[in-house]
Design a protein around this motif. Structure first.
Motif, short mmCIF file in Angstrom:
data_model
loop_
_atom_site.label_atom_id
_atom_site.label_comp_id
_atom_site.label_asym_id
_atom_site.label_seq_id
_atom_site.Cartn_x
_atom_site.Cartn_y
_atom_site.Cartn_z
N ASN A 326 0.77 -1.26 0.18
CA ASN A 326 0.59 0.48 -0.29
C ASN A 326 1.29 1.79 -0.10
OD1 ASN A 326 -2.69 1.33 0.08
ND2 ASN A 326 -2.78 1.70 2.44
N VAL A 327 1.96 1.14 0.84
CA VAL A 327 3.04 2.27 1.07
C VAL A 327 3.21 2.71 -0.28
CG1 VAL A 327 4.48 3.25 2.30
CG2 VAL A 327 2.45 3.05 3.39
N ARG A 328 3.73 1.63 -0.58
CA ARG A 328 5.35 2.18 -2.08
C ARG A 328 3.63 2.06 -3.95
NH1 ARG A 328 10.06 2.75 -0.22
NH2 ARG A 328 10.27 1.13 1.28
N ALA A 329 2.79 1.70 -2.93
CA ALA A 329 1.89 2.13 -5.01
C ALA A 329 1.80 3.61 -4.01
CB ALA A 329 0.92 1.19 -4.47
N GLY A 330 2.04 4.31 -3.51
CA GLY A 330 1.26 5.92 -3.15
C GLY A 330 0.34 6.10 -1.77
N ALA A 331 0.13 5.71 -1.12
CA ALA A 331 -0.93 5.31 -0.25
C ALA A 331 -0.74 6.95 0.88
CB ALA A 331 -1.76 4.72 -0.18
N ARG A 332 -1.72 7.64 1.08
CA ARG A 332 -1.34 7.83 1.79
C ARG A 332 -1.97 8.51 3.25
NH1 ARG A 332 2.88 7.05 0.73
NH2 ARG A 332 4.52 8.64 -0.02
N SER A 333 -3.75 8.07 2.30
CA SER A 333 -4.77 8.04 3.35
C SER A 333 -5.83 6.85 3.34
CB SER A 333 -4.99 9.02 2.88
OG SER A 333 -6.21 8.36 1.50
N ARG A 334 -6.76 7.14 4.30
CA ARG A 334 -7.11 5.18 4.46
C ARG A 334 -8.14 4.85 3.51
NH1 ARG A 334 -7.11 5.59 10.87
NH2 ARG A 334 -6.35 7.44 11.56
N LEU A 335 -8.27 6.18 2.63
CA LEU A 335 -8.86 5.33 1.29
C LEU A 335 -8.78 4.37 0.28
CD1 LEU A 335 -11.44 6.50 -0.65
CD2 LEU A 335 -9.72 7.89 -1.39
N SER A 336 -7.14 3.91 1.09
CA SER A 336 -7.17 3.32 0.06
C SER A 336 -6.97 1.49 0.65
CB SER A 336 -4.80 2.99 0.45
OG SER A 336 -4.90 3.73 1.28
N ALA A 337 -6.87 2.17 2.29
CA ALA A 337 -7.79 0.38 2.94
C ALA A 337 -9.04 -0.04 2.07
CB ALA A 337 -7.00 0.45 3.78
N VAL A 338 -9.76 0.79 2.30
CA VAL A 338 -11.28 0.79 1.65
C VAL A 338 -11.37 0.77 0.96
CG1 VAL A 338 -13.48 2.59 1.84
CG2 VAL A 338 -11.72 2.69 3.92
N THR A 339 -10.56 1.23 -0.28
CA THR A 339 -10.57 0.92 -1.91
C THR A 339 -10.51 -0.91 -1.73
OG1 THR A 339 -9.67 3.22 -2.32
CG2 THR A 339 -9.44 1.44 -3.72
N HIS A 340 -9.13 -0.88 -0.88
CA HIS A 340 -9.01 -2.67 -1.39
C HIS A 340 -10.14 -3.43 -0.62
CE1 HIS A 340 -8.12 -4.50 2.73
NE2 HIS A 340 -7.68 -5.65 1.72
N ALA A 341 -10.74 -2.95 0.19
CA ALA A 341 -12.17 -3.56 0.71
C ALA A 341 -12.90 -4.26 -0.44
CB ALA A 341 -12.33 -3.15 2.13
N VAL A 342 -13.74 -2.49 -0.93
CA VAL A 342 -14.33 -2.04 -1.08
C VAL A 342 -13.91 -3.12 -3.05
CG1 VAL A 342 -15.31 -0.90 -2.96
CG2 VAL A 342 -14.67 0.04 -1.00
N LEU A 343 -12.74 -2.57 -3.64
CA LEU A 343 -12.53 -3.87 -4.57
C LEU A 343 -12.85 -5.26 -4.43
CD1 LEU A 343 -11.07 -3.85 -7.39
CD2 LEU A 343 -8.80 -4.63 -6.27
N LEU A 344 -12.04 -5.72 -3.36
CA LEU A 344 -13.16 -7.58 -2.53
C LEU A 344 -13.91 -7.78 -2.94
CD1 LEU A 344 -9.73 -7.79 0.05
CD2 LEU A 344 -9.60 -8.61 -2.37
N THR A 345 -15.17 -6.93 -2.71
CA THR A 345 -16.11 -6.81 -2.40
C THR A 345 -16.91 -6.70 -3.96
OG1 THR A 345 -16.90 -5.94 0.16
CG2 THR A 345 -18.69 -5.92 -1.95
N ALA A 346 -15.93 -5.94 -4.43
CA ALA A 346 -16.69 -6.00 -6.04
C ALA A 346 -16.34 -7.46 -6.64
CB ALA A 346 -15.88 -4.96 -6.36
#
Length: 564
Positions: A326-346
C-alpha cells in the motif's frame, strides 16, 4: 438576590473524555485525501489484487475455509481503516494468525474461532481504552528491525511454492515448505510459473525506477495475466471464489468452553496488537504517512475483529506485506485501505470470473518484490555497527521470526534486549574512592570516602556491595547523591553491608540519599542499620567533619558511641 451554585463534577474526567474521543474518527482523517485521493484509489486497487489470493489462502490454512479469509479481508479491512490509528495500515487475515487459529479449529471446531475473534476484539478495545497500545514504544530498535527483516524472509519463503506451482502440506513450517517445494518441484513444468514470478519482480523493479508514481504491482499482474491468457499457459490460477458474503449474526457461545477459549483469545489479542502496532510503525518508517496513534490502532483492530467475527470471519491484524504494498503504491490516506476492501467486495459480486484467471505465480512475484524494500539496508548497516549486543538481538529476532513464530520472536527479542540493557546499566555502576576535602588531618587514613555512581539495582548490587565491604577503615562515608536508581534488591544489599560493617566496628555515614530513595531505604532497613539517625547527612563537609571527630576520639582512646 441570586446565589451561586457549585458546578457538579463531571462523571468522566476531562482527560479521560479527550482520550476516548481521540479513539474515534475525526476530521483529521479526511485531510490527506484532499491531495492524494487519486494515488489512494490506485494503491487500494493494487493492494486489493495482492490481498485477494492471500485472504483466500490464509482462510484455508486456518481451517475455516477460503470464504472466512475473504470475509475478514473485507469487513475487518474497512473497520480497521476507519477506526485504526494509521492512515495507511491494511488489515486482514495473516499467516501468523492462521498458525495460531489452526489448533483452535482442530480442538473446538470452526465455530470456536468466531467466539475467539469476538472475545479477542473486546480485549483489544479495552486495551485501547486503557492506553495499553503504547506498549510498542517499549520495543527496541533492533527487535523492530529484526522482526521486519524476519517477516520479509517469511513472506518471500511463502511465495516459493506458489512460484513453482507446487503444493506443500498444510501447517508445515515456512522454511521447510519452501525447501520441500524446491525439492519436490516438477522442473519440466515449474520453470514456467517461476519465469512469470521472476518477470513480475523485474517489471515491478523497473517501473519503480521510472519517474512518477506508476502502480508497478498492478501493471505487472495485469501484464502477467494477459500473457498467460493469450499464450494459454498451463499455470495455476486463483480459481473459484465465494459467490456471496453472509449476513452478520451474533455467535452462539457455549459457556462450557469459555474458560478453555480465554487463553487462546488472550494470545490472539496479544498477537493482533503486537503485529498491528509493529506493522503500523514499519509503515510510518517507509514513507511520510503521518503519525501512528497506538491506542487508537489497538482499539480499531479490536472493533475489526469483533465485526469480522459477527460476519463469520477470523481475527484480523495489520498485515505488513499488504501495508508495505500500500505504501509503496503511493497511499497516504485511509481511502486506499477502504478501496482495497471495496474491490474485494466487487470481485465477489461481479468479477470472480476475471479475477480467478490471475496466475498465483504473478502474485508471488509481487510479494517477493515487496520484500526487497521492507528493510532499509542503511538501517541494517548502522544497527550492526552499534555493538555486538544490538547485532545479536537483531539476528536472534530474525531467526525466531523465521524458525518459530512472530509472537515468540518479539518475546525473545525483548528479553534479549532487556538483558543487554541491564548488563550495560550494571557496567555503569561502580564505587570510586575519593580524597577527603579540606586540608589533611591526622587520622584521615582511617576514613574511607566512597562514591557510588550509576544504578544500585539487582544487576549490580552484589558487585558494588562487595567493593564497599572490602573497605578497611574506622569510618566509611557512602556518597549516594549520584545513585540514579535504587531498587528493593539494591536497598536490601545496602542494608546488609551497613550491618556487616557496623558489626565489624566500622562506623558508616551516609551522605546525599535522595528524597525519592529515602522511603525505599527505610523500608529495606538501611536507616535502621545505621548506628544513629545523626549518621545521615546532606552536606559532605559536615559528614567529613563528623568522621574526623569520630576518628580523633578513637585515637585519643575515648569510648566510641555505639548503636542507640
Amino acid at each position: 438576590m441570586t446565589t451561586a451554585t457549585t458546578p457538579r463534577p463531571a462523571l468522566i474526567p476531562a482527560h479521560i473524555r479527550r482520550h476516548l474521543t481521540g479513539l474515534l474518527p475525526g476530521p483529521a482523517d479526511l485531510a490527506p485525501m484532499r491531495t492524494s485521493w487519486r494515488r489512494d484509489l490506485i494503491a487500494g486497487i493494487t493492494v486489493g489484487v495482492v490481498a485477494l489470493p492471500l485472504a483466500l489462502a490464509f482462510g484455508v490454512s486456518s481451517g475455516l475455509g477460503a470464504s472466512a479469509g475473504l470475509i475478514t479481508a473485507i469487513v475487518a479491512g474497512v473497520v480497521a481503516a476507519v477506526f485504526g490509528g494509521s492512515h495507511v495500515q491494511v488489515s486482514g487475515p495473516t499467516g501468523a494468525m492462521a498458525v495460531v487459529l489452526a489448533p483452535i479449529v482442530a480442538a473446538h471446531g470452526p465455530h470456536a474461532v468466531i467466539v475467539v475473534s469476538v472475545i479477542a476484539g473486546v480485549i483489544l478495545v479495552a486495551a485501547g481504552a486503557l492506553r495499553l497500545g503504547r506498549v510498542v514504544v517499549y520495543i527496541p530498535w533492533p527487535v523492530i528491525e529484526g522482526f521486519t527483516a524476519g517477516i520479509a524472509l517469511v513472506i518471500a519463503l511463502q511465495q516459493v511454492p506458489l512460484a513453482l506451482d507446487t503444493s506443500t502440506p498444510t501447517g508445515e513450517r515456512t522454511m521447510l515448505a519452501a525447501y520441500d517445494a524446491v525439492r519436490l518441484a516438477d522442473w519440466s513444468h515449474a520453470w514456467l510459473p517461476l519465469t512469470i514470478a521472476l518477470g513480475v519482480v523485474v517489471l515491478v523493479e523497473a517501473l519503480r525506477r521510472l519517474p512518477g508514481s506508476l502502480p508497478g504491482a498492478l501493471i505487472a499482474v495485469v501484464a502477467a495475466t494477459i500473457v498467460a491468457e493469450v499464450a494459454g499457459l498451463n499455470v495455476t490460477r486463483i480459481g473459484e471464489l465465494p459467490s456471496h458474503l453472509p449476513m452478520p449474526s451474533i455467535p452462539m457461545i457455549d459457556p462450557s468452553i469459555l474458560s478453555e477459549l480465554a487463553g487462546p483469545a488472550l494470545a490472539v489479542a496479544a498477537l493482533a496488537a503486537i503485529e498491528s502496532l509493529l506493522s503500523a510503525r514499519v509503515a510510518a518508517g517507509m514513507a511520510p504517512t503521518g503519525r501512528v496513534l497506538p491506542d487508537r490502532e489497538v482499539f480499531g483492530q479490536g472493533l475489526a475483529s469483533i465485526a469480522s467475527g459477527l460476519f463469520g470471519g477470523m481475527p484480523a491484524t495489520g498485515a505488513i506485506a499488504r501495508t508495505a504494498v500500500n505504501v509503496r503504491a503511493g497511499a497516504r490516506s485511509r481511502l486506499s485501505a477502504v478501496t482495497h476492501a471495496v474491490l474485494l467486495t466487487a470481485v465477489v459480486a461481479f468479477g470472480s470470473g476475471l479475477a480467478s484467471r490471475i496466475p498465483l505465480s504473478a502474485l508471488a512475484g509481487v510479494l517477493i518484490a515487496t520484500t526487497l524494500h521492507m528493510v532499509n539496508p542503511r538501517e541494517v548497516r548502522g544497527l550492526m555497527k552499534v555493538g555486538r549486543s544490538t547485532a545479536a538481538t537483531f539476528v536472534v529476532t530474525i531467526a525466531c521470526t523465521v524458525l518459530l513464530d512472530l509472537l515468540t520472536a518479539v518475546e525473545v527479542g525483548l528479553v534479549l534486549a532487556a538483558f543487554f540493557a541491564l548488563r550495560a546499566m550494571a557496567d555503569t555502576t561502580h564505587v570510586a574512592t575519593q580524597p577527603l576535602p579540606g586540608p589533611p588531618t591526622r587520622g584521615d587514613e582511617h576514613i574511607a570516602l566512597l562514591r557510588l555512581e550509576g544504578s544500585l539495582f539487582f544487576g549490580a548490587a552484589d558487585r558494588v556491595m562487595d567493593d564497599i565491604a572490602d573497605a578497611e577503615a574506622w569510618v566509611v562515608i557512602l556518597r549516594l547523591s549520584k545513585v540514579e536508581l535504587l531498587d528493593p534488591t539494591g536497598a536490601h544489599r545496602l542494608a546488609e553491608i551497613v550491618r556487616l560493617l557496623e558489626a565489624r566496628g566500622v562506623t558508616v555515614l551516609i551522605k546525599g540519599l535522595r528524597n525519592r530513595h529515602q522511603r525505599m531505604a527505610a523500608r529495606a532497613g538501611v536507616l535502621e542499620a545505621l548506628r544513629t539517625d545523626q549518621h545521615l547527612f546532606n552536606d559532605l563537609d559536615v559528614a567529613v567533619a563528623h568522621a574526623r571527630s569520630h576518628v580523633a576520639r578513637q585515637l585519643a582512646g575515648q569510648p566510641v558511641p555505639r548503636r542507640r
